[in-house]
Motif scaffolding. Sequence first.
Motif, PDB file in Angstrom:
ATOM      1  N   GLY A 225       7.006   0.921   6.227  1.00 20.92           N
ATOM      2  CA  GLY A 225       5.669   0.664   5.675  1.00 20.92           C
ATOM      3  C   GLY A 225       5.742  -0.100   4.371  1.00 20.92           C
ATOM      4  O   GLY A 225       4.969  -1.031   4.133  1.00 20.92           O
ATOM      5  N   THR A 226       6.671   0.278   3.507  1.00 24.50           N
ATOM      6  CA  THR A 226       6.853  -0.421   2.235  1.00 24.50           C
ATOM      7  C   THR A 226       7.286  -1.857   2.467  1.00 24.50           C
ATOM      8  O   THR A 226       6.772  -2.783   1.827  1.00 24.50           O
ATOM      9  CB  THR A 226       7.896   0.311   1.364  1.00 24.50           C
ATOM     10  N   GLU A 227       8.219  -2.046   3.383  1.00 22.47           N
ATOM     11  CA  GLU A 227       8.691  -3.399   3.679  1.00 22.47           C
ATOM     12  C   GLU A 227       7.567  -4.263   4.249  1.00 22.47           C
ATOM     13  O   GLU A 227       7.432  -5.423   3.883  1.00 22.47           O
ATOM     14  CB  GLU A 227       9.872  -3.353   4.656  1.00 22.47           C
ATOM     15  N   GLU A 228       6.763  -3.693   5.135  1.00 26.86           N
ATOM     16  CA  GLU A 228       5.648  -4.457   5.705  1.00 26.86           C
ATOM     17  C   GLU A 228       4.637  -4.833   4.621  1.00 26.86           C
ATOM     18  O   GLU A 228       4.120  -5.950   4.610  1.00 26.86           O
ATOM     19  CB  GLU A 228       4.981  -3.649   6.816  1.00 26.86           C
ATOM     20  N   SER A 229       4.376  -3.912   3.703  1.00 22.05           N
ATOM     21  CA  SER A 229       3.459  -4.208   2.591  1.00 22.05           C
ATOM     22  C   SER A 229       4.016  -5.310   1.706  1.00 22.05           C
ATOM     23  O   SER A 229       3.292  -6.207   1.277  1.00 22.05           O
ATOM     24  CB  SER A 229       3.225  -2.957   1.742  1.00 22.05           C
ATOM     25  N   ASN A 230       5.312  -5.253   1.442  1.00 26.75           N
ATOM     26  CA  ASN A 230       5.945  -6.285   0.611  1.00 26.75           C
ATOM     27  C   ASN A 230       5.880  -7.650   1.277  1.00 26.75           C
ATOM     28  O   ASN A 230       5.602  -8.657   0.618  1.00 26.75           O
ATOM     29  CB  ASN A 230       7.393  -5.911   0.304  1.00 26.75           C
TER      30      ASN A 230
ATOM     31  N   THR B 255       3.652  -8.648   3.471  1.00 25.22           N
ATOM     32  CA  THR B 255       2.253  -9.067   3.450  1.00 25.22           C
ATOM     33  C   THR B 255       1.894  -9.623   2.082  1.00 25.22           C
ATOM     34  O   THR B 255       1.253 -10.682   1.966  1.00 25.22           O
ATOM     35  CB  THR B 255       1.326  -7.871   3.806  1.00 25.22           C
ATOM     36  N   ARG B 256       2.317  -8.929   1.028  1.00 23.43           N
ATOM     37  CA  ARG B 256       2.018  -9.399  -0.342  1.00 23.43           C
ATOM     38  C   ARG B 256       2.684 -10.740  -0.617  1.00 23.43           C
ATOM     39  O   ARG B 256       2.102 -11.606  -1.277  1.00 23.43           O
ATOM     40  CB  ARG B 256       2.474  -8.381  -1.374  1.00 23.43           C
TER      41      ARG B 256
END
Length: 129
Positions: free
Chosen positions: A116-121, A123-124
């Motif tokens: 989840g953190t990697e996907e958010s990163n 996306t950002r």
Amino acid sequence: MFVPDSSPRDGVTGALPPTEAAGRAGSMSVEPSAVPNLIEALQSSLDSVGVQIGHAVTELRIRPWAGDPVSTGTAEKFNERSVGGEQAALTALCGYRDRLQEAVDALRSVEREYRGTEESNVTRLHTGC
């Protein structure tokens, strides 16, 4: 055979700084890239323990072989120590299985959080925010 004690359940950490992870009793720091292989290894152990528990439940109990008081008492003691009571081998094996399951569950949670953190990163980075 390793038999865990009955202490409170230990946590498994994956994204904590090494100093914070080391400060937690019973915890360990796991590199995110190692988590899938660790889950696989623990799951394999969990599957093997499950098979052994099945064998213990169905095949470990003995009957008094001579039908006399000595073999009856011996069979009762053997069964008590192997499959009955808090100090039985089967109880310890089930406790070990439960600890393995907790470790697998904790690692799966860490893996989900990491993804989840990697996907958010990602996306950002793509959106510039």
